[in-house]
Motif scaffolding. Structure first.
Motif, mmCIF file in Angstrom:
data_model
loop_
_atom_site.group_PDB
_atom_site.id
_atom_site.type_symbol
_atom_site.label_atom_id
_atom_site.label_comp_id
_atom_site.label_asym_id
_atom_site.label_seq_id
_atom_site.Cartn_x
_atom_site.Cartn_y
_atom_site.Cartn_z
ATOM 1 N N THR A 56 6.597 9.832 8.342
ATOM 2 C CA THR A 56 5.552 10.376 9.204
ATOM 3 C C THR A 56 4.908 11.568 8.508
ATOM 4 O OG1 THR A 56 6.714 9.711 11.222
ATOM 5 C CG2 THR A 56 5.036 11.437 11.429
ATOM 6 N N VAL A 57 3.598 11.519 8.377
ATOM 7 C CA VAL A 57 2.843 12.649 7.849
ATOM 8 C C VAL A 57 2.159 13.279 9.050
ATOM 9 C CG1 VAL A 57 1.064 13.414 6.247
ATOM 10 C CG2 VAL A 57 2.504 11.438 5.674
ATOM 11 N N TRP A 58 2.722 14.339 9.555
ATOM 12 C CA TRP A 58 2.313 14.892 10.837
ATOM 13 C C TRP A 58 0.819 15.226 10.873
ATOM 14 C CZ3 TRP A 58 5.589 13.739 14.310
ATOM 15 C CH2 TRP A 58 6.951 13.677 13.994
ATOM 16 N N GLY A 59 0.185 14.763 11.913
ATOM 17 C CA GLY A 59 -1.235 14.998 12.099
ATOM 18 C C GLY A 59 -2.128 14.033 11.349
ATOM 19 N N ARG A 60 -1.520 13.156 10.536
ATOM 20 C CA ARG A 60 -2.332 12.231 9.728
ATOM 21 C C ARG A 60 -1.947 10.778 9.956
ATOM 22 N NH1 ARG A 60 -2.270 13.867 3.657
ATOM 23 N NH2 ARG A 60 -3.819 12.188 3.618
ATOM 24 N N HIS A 95 0.860 -1.201 0.000
ATOM 25 C CA HIS A 95 0.000 0.000 0.000
ATOM 26 C C HIS A 95 0.891 1.245 0.000
ATOM 27 C CE1 HIS A 95 -2.542 -3.183 1.730
ATOM 28 N NE2 HIS A 95 -3.557 -2.531 1.230
ATOM 29 N N THR A 96 1.797 1.310 -0.967
ATOM 30 C CA THR A 96 2.770 2.406 -0.977
ATOM 31 C C THR A 96 2.117 3.747 -1.320
ATOM 32 O OG1 THR A 96 3.308 2.003 -3.302
ATOM 33 C CG2 THR A 96 4.637 0.855 -1.651
ATOM 34 N N ASP A 97 2.767 4.807 -0.842
ATOM 35 C CA ASP A 97 2.367 6.195 -1.134
ATOM 36 C C ASP A 97 0.935 6.504 -0.711
ATOM 37 O OD1 ASP A 97 4.859 6.940 -2.309
ATOM 38 O OD2 ASP A 97 4.276 5.889 -4.140
ATOM 39 N N THR A 98 0.485 5.825 0.327
ATOM 40 C CA THR A 98 -0.847 6.071 0.872
ATOM 41 C C THR A 98 -0.719 6.312 2.369
ATOM 42 O OG1 THR A 98 -1.856 4.607 -0.773
ATOM 43 C CG2 THR A 98 -3.184 5.162 1.158
ATOM 44 N N VAL A 99 -1.317 7.375 2.856
ATOM 45 C CA VAL A 99 -1.230 7.697 4.281
ATOM 46 C C VAL A 99 -2.272 6.896 5.055
ATOM 47 C CG1 VAL A 99 -1.370 9.510 6.018
ATOM 48 C CG2 VAL A 99 -0.446 10.021 3.740
ATOM 49 N N PHE A 100 -1.821 6.256 6.141
ATOM 50 C CA PHE A 100 -2.726 5.530 7.030
ATOM 51 C C PHE A 100 -2.559 6.074 8.443
ATOM 52 C CE2 PHE A 100 -1.960 2.573 3.554
ATOM 53 C CZ PHE A 100 -3.245 2.137 3.269
ATOM 54 N N SER A 101 -3.680 6.378 9.075
ATOM 55 C CA SER A 101 -3.633 6.817 10.463
ATOM 56 C C SER A 101 -3.298 5.621 11.347
ATOM 57 C CB SER A 101 -4.983 7.398 10.887
ATOM 58 O OG SER A 101 -5.977 6.373 10.919
ATOM 59 N N ARG A 102 -2.932 5.892 12.581
ATOM 60 C CA ARG A 102 -2.659 4.801 13.517
ATOM 61 C C ARG A 102 -3.912 3.973 13.761
ATOM 62 N NH1 ARG A 102 0.234 7.143 18.707
ATOM 63 N NH2 ARG A 102 -1.472 8.649 18.541
#
Length: 234
Positions: free
Chosen positions: A214-218, A170-177
């Motif tokens: 890390t995408v801060w806040g996301r 799942h590259t280049d996709t932001v996932f929250s914790r």
């Protein structure tokens, strides 16, 4: 063949109650009253999940977990039982290599559910996952669950491997914790520090070859292309 679970706790009542719940779920159960007995069982029998009490005599659960993880040769999933509820103590358990933990007093039913969750290690459908994934010097064999960097084996726990494989597919996709907890751990709720610690351990073990940003806040993402991204532990 039924999955086999080791329950290591110096409290006979806890051992008996947990054993009955797990056997009711169709699992085989082995019990140990201290760390030395647990080591004997782990060294002589096939164990699919080890449930270890942090405060038991002999090698305690935390020490035993570190021993099992040393060198990465023993990959049995570990769930720690602890009477200590502070965040630092929970994080210490995860950093020792535990896949999960429960704080005493706990619900035996919840423990049974956690055991089942740990036994499920399929973050993606087999038909959609290549047998081997190579990213630079990093190579992941999905069939043997073997990870190498520049030809050297890297010892990952089962959860660390699952997290890495999820990122790679799942590259280049932001996932929250929260999303990672649900999709990798199969938990609808839980301690988000579990994800934070596993990301930190994965970064540490892969060194400069990780691409977790890390995408801060996301949340977090795995970069599909190498670049100068954040390599922090947040």
């Amino acid at each position: 063949m039924s999955a086999r679970v080791l329950i290591a706790d110096d409290d006979a009542v806890v051992r008996d109650i947990v054993r009955r719940y797990l056997e009711r779920d169709g699992l085989e159960v082995r019990v140990a009253g201290d760390g030395n007995e647990a080591l004997r069982v782990l060294g002589t029998e096939r164990i699919d999940v080890a449930v270890l009490d942090v405060m038991m005599p002999g090698p305690n659960g935390l020490s035993l977990c570190r021993t099992l993880r040393h060198g990465g040769d023993y990959t049995v999933p570990v769930i720690l039982l602890t009477a200590l509820g502070e965040e630092d103590d929970r994080i210490a358990g995860l950093e020792a290599g535990a896949d999960d933990y429960l704080t005493k007093p706990f619900s035996p039913r919840e423990l049974a559910l956690r055991v089942r969750s740990v036994l499920r290690r399929a973050p993606a459908a087999p038909s959609t996952v290549p047998l081997e994934i190579t990213v630079g010097a990093l190579t992941v064999s999905t069939a043997s669950r073997l990870v190498t960097v520049t030809g050297e084996a890297v010892g990952l726990t089962n959860r660390e491997f699952d997290l890495l494989l999820f990122f790679l597919t799942h590259t280049d996709t932001v996932f929250s914790r929260e999303e990672l907890l649900k999709r990798v751990w199969n938990w609808d709720f839980g301690d988000l520090s579990t994800v934070t610690v596993h990301v930190k351990r994965l970064r540490s073990k892969l060194g400069d070859h990780h691409r977790v940003q890390t995408v801060w806040g996301r949340g977090y993402l795995w970069r599909g292309e190498a670049g100068s991204g954040d390599r922090g532990d947040g």
